[in-house]
Write a protein that holds these residues in place. Structure first.
Motif, PDB file in Angstrom:
ATOM      1  N   GLU A 183      39.329  42.099  39.339  1.00 51.48           N
ATOM      2  CA  GLU A 183      39.013  43.504  39.069  1.00 51.48           C
ATOM      3  C   GLU A 183      40.275  44.261  38.708  1.00 51.48           C
ATOM      4  O   GLU A 183      41.242  44.274  39.472  1.00 51.48           O
ATOM      5  N   ILE A 184      40.232  44.901  37.535  1.00 50.58           N
ATOM      6  CA  ILE A 184      41.340  45.774  37.139  1.00 50.58           C
ATOM      7  C   ILE A 184      40.797  47.193  37.250  1.00 50.58           C
ATOM      8  O   ILE A 184      39.841  47.543  36.564  1.00 50.58           O
ATOM      9  N   THR A 185      41.407  47.987  38.126  1.00 51.49           N
ATOM     10  CA  THR A 185      40.874  49.318  38.392  1.00 51.49           C
ATOM     11  C   THR A 185      41.831  50.405  37.912  1.00 51.49           C
ATOM     12  O   THR A 185      43.029  50.319  38.155  1.00 51.49           O
ATOM     13  N   VAL A 186      41.284  51.381  37.200  1.00 54.16           N
ATOM     14  CA  VAL A 186      42.074  52.524  36.736  1.00 54.16           C
ATOM     15  C   VAL A 186      41.463  53.788  37.341  1.00 54.16           C
ATOM     16  O   VAL A 186      40.290  54.089  37.115  1.00 54.16           O
ATOM     17  N   VAL A 187      42.247  54.482  38.139  1.00 52.07           N
ATOM     18  CA  VAL A 187      41.760  55.669  38.859  1.00 52.07           C
ATOM     19  C   VAL A 187      42.485  56.915  38.352  1.00 52.07           C
ATOM     20  O   VAL A 187      43.702  56.894  38.198  1.00 52.07           O
ATOM     21  N   ASP A 188      41.723  57.985  38.093  1.00 51.74           N
ATOM     22  CA  ASP A 188      42.392  59.238  37.731  1.00 51.74           C
ATOM     23  C   ASP A 188      41.873  60.403  38.561  1.00 51.74           C
ATOM     24  O   ASP A 188      40.873  60.278  39.264  1.00 51.74           O
ATOM     25  N   GLY A 234      32.880  37.562  29.558  1.00 48.28           N
ATOM     26  CA  GLY A 234      31.889  37.223  30.574  1.00 48.28           C
ATOM     27  C   GLY A 234      31.881  38.210  31.734  1.00 48.28           C
ATOM     28  O   GLY A 234      31.380  37.907  32.815  1.00 48.28           O
ATOM     29  N   GLY A 235      32.418  39.395  31.507  1.00 52.91           N
ATOM     30  CA  GLY A 235      32.504  40.379  32.586  1.00 52.91           C
ATOM     31  C   GLY A 235      31.796  41.674  32.252  1.00 52.91           C
ATOM     32  O   GLY A 235      30.938  41.718  31.367  1.00 52.91           O
ATOM     33  N   PHE A 249      37.431  53.527  36.691  1.00 50.30           N
ATOM     34  CA  PHE A 249      36.825  52.499  35.840  1.00 50.30           C
ATOM     35  C   PHE A 249      37.317  51.141  36.320  1.00 50.30           C
ATOM     36  O   PHE A 249      38.514  50.964  36.568  1.00 50.30           O
ATOM     37  N   THR A 250      36.395  50.207  36.468  1.00 50.68           N
ATOM     38  CA  THR A 250      36.778  48.867  36.919  1.00 50.68           C
ATOM     39  C   THR A 250      36.306  47.819  35.928  1.00 50.68           C
ATOM     40  O   THR A 250      35.112  47.713  35.632  1.00 50.68           O
ATOM     41  N   LEU A 251      37.272  47.097  35.407  1.00 45.13           N
ATOM     42  CA  LEU A 251      36.991  46.001  34.481  1.00 45.13           C
ATOM     43  C   LEU A 251      36.890  44.745  35.337  1.00 45.13           C
ATOM     44  O   LEU A 251      37.813  44.430  36.081  1.00 45.13           O
ATOM     45  N   ARG A 252      35.743  44.064  35.262  1.00 49.60           N
ATOM     46  CA  ARG A 252      35.572  42.860  36.097  1.00 49.60           C
ATOM     47  C   ARG A 252      35.414  41.624  35.210  1.00 49.60           C
ATOM     48  O   ARG A 252      34.511  41.571  34.371  1.00 49.60           O
ATOM     49  N   ILE A 253      36.293  40.671  35.418  1.00 45.00           N
ATOM     50  CA  ILE A 253      36.292  39.449  34.605  1.00 45.00           C
ATOM     51  C   ILE A 253      36.298  38.237  35.540  1.00 45.00           C
ATOM     52  O   ILE A 253      37.061  38.241  36.518  1.00 45.00           O
ATOM     53  N   PRO A 254      35.475  37.238  35.248  1.00 40.11           N
ATOM     54  CA  PRO A 254      35.485  36.045  36.101  1.00 40.11           C
ATOM     55  C   PRO A 254      36.888  35.436  36.200  1.00 40.11           C
ATOM     56  O   PRO A 254      37.590  35.330  35.196  1.00 40.11           O
ATOM     57  N   ALA A 255      37.273  35.066  37.401  1.00 36.05           N
ATOM     58  CA  ALA A 255      38.606  34.497  37.623  1.00 36.05           C
ATOM     59  C   ALA A 255      38.664  33.075  37.103  1.00 36.05           C
ATOM     60  O   ALA A 255      37.679  32.344  37.143  1.00 36.05           O
ATOM     61  N   ALA A 256      39.837  32.707  36.590  1.00 32.24           N
ATOM     62  CA  ALA A 256      40.044  31.338  36.121  1.00 32.24           C
ATOM     63  C   ALA A 256      40.955  30.656  37.129  1.00 32.24           C
ATOM     64  O   ALA A 256      42.154  30.598  36.952  1.00 32.24           O
TER      65      ALA A 256
END
Ligand code: ADP
Length: 268
Positions: A183-188, A234-235, A249-256
């Motif tokens: 999860e990459i989260t950007v908070v403002d 795939g996220g 905003f949270t970008l969720r991408i399956p972990a490799a």
């Protein structure tokens, strides 16, 4: 609506028998309509800065003996030209994403490096508004995908966080891994987005406040690109927002978790 559009072909098989072939055209029609809308929207969006530049050029020509006016109008021309260039860039990016649908060059990507690059690029615009971008809790995480597209996505989220926040606020970015998802989260701490607008902001060219978005150089394509990049990996993108309090905003991408084998290992 729930209407299904059927393309029906009828072939006579004999005196009292016919063959009826029915094909569902709903999806094809929908895709066609989306493409048509896109072209109409693109033309409309391109017309605005082009028209402004033409008008400003005329004004500059008329004001040739007034250096102050010339300077003011050429600065506005430059701003419109930059907007036009950003718009063309994003349109190309989005059509590329839509055309291929999937990623062409998949590698294992270091998410911390993606975030670092995106933050580096966003810092200048943030500094102009005295907004500090803090990177916190970045965990080592790998995903399979395209490094540059992921930088673009995070950069778009950061640009928005900065654009839609007042001066002297903070923007935070973090990376964490949970249940197989990075999860990459950007908070403002910005203006936020009303509940009834929250679904719409991911649509192409949709802006809550078109005038404000134009002032900040927005194209209305940023979140649409983020959504496509997420889907191609795939996220997905999750959003939390409250008017007057800010957005996350949270970008969720399956972990490799498993590194891809090298060419040597697979015997190539
Ligand atoms: P734009 O280029 O206009 O920023 P986007 O697709 O990136 O286009 O965003 C669509 C709209 O969503 C923006 O015009 C803005 O109204 C709203 N929006 C996006 N991000 C934020 C944010 N972090 N805070 C408040 N509003 C936002």
């Amino acid at each position: 609506s729930g209407t299904v559009l059927l393309q029906v072909r009828v072939a006579p098989l004999g005196v009292d028998r016919v063959l009826v072939l029915a094909e569902d055209r709903t999806e094809a029609r929908r895709v066609e309509a989306i493409r048509r809308d896109f072209v109409v929207n693109v033309s409309h969006e391109l017309k605005t800065p082009v028209g402004a530049i033409a008008l400003l050029a005329e004004t500059v020509a008329d004001a040739a003996d007034d250096p102050v006016a010339v300077r003011r109008f050429t600065e506005r021309m430059q701003r419109e030209a930059r907007r036009l260039s950003a718009l063309v860039h994003e349109i190309i990016e989005l059509s590329r994403l839509q055309a291929t649908g999937a990623l062409s060059d998949v590698r294992s990507v270091d998410v911390a490096a993606v975030v670092e690059e995106a933050v580096d690029r966003a810092r200048t615009t943030a500094a102009a508004k005295n907004i500090v971008i803090t990177v916190g809790g970045v965990q080592d995480a790998l995903v399979f995908g395209d490094h540059n597209l992921l930088v673009t996505a995070v950069r778009n989220l950061l640009d928005n966080a900065v654009s839609y926040s007042p001066s002297n606020t903070r923007v935070g970015v973090g990376v964490s891994e949970r249940a197989g998802l990075v999860e990459i989260t950007v908070v403002d701490q910005g203006v936020g987005i009303a509940l009834d607008e929250q679904d719409r902001v991911f649509e192409r060219f949709y802006r809550v406040d078109p005038a404000r978005s134009r002032d900040t150089g927005g194209t209305g394509l940023g979140l649409s690109i983020v959504k496509h990049v997420a889907a191609d990996h795939g996220g997905d993108v999750q959003m939390w927002s409250e008017p007057g309090r800010g957005s996350t905003f949270t970008l969720r991408i399956p972990a490799a978790d498993v590194p891809q084998p090298t060419l040597k290992e697979v015997g190539a």
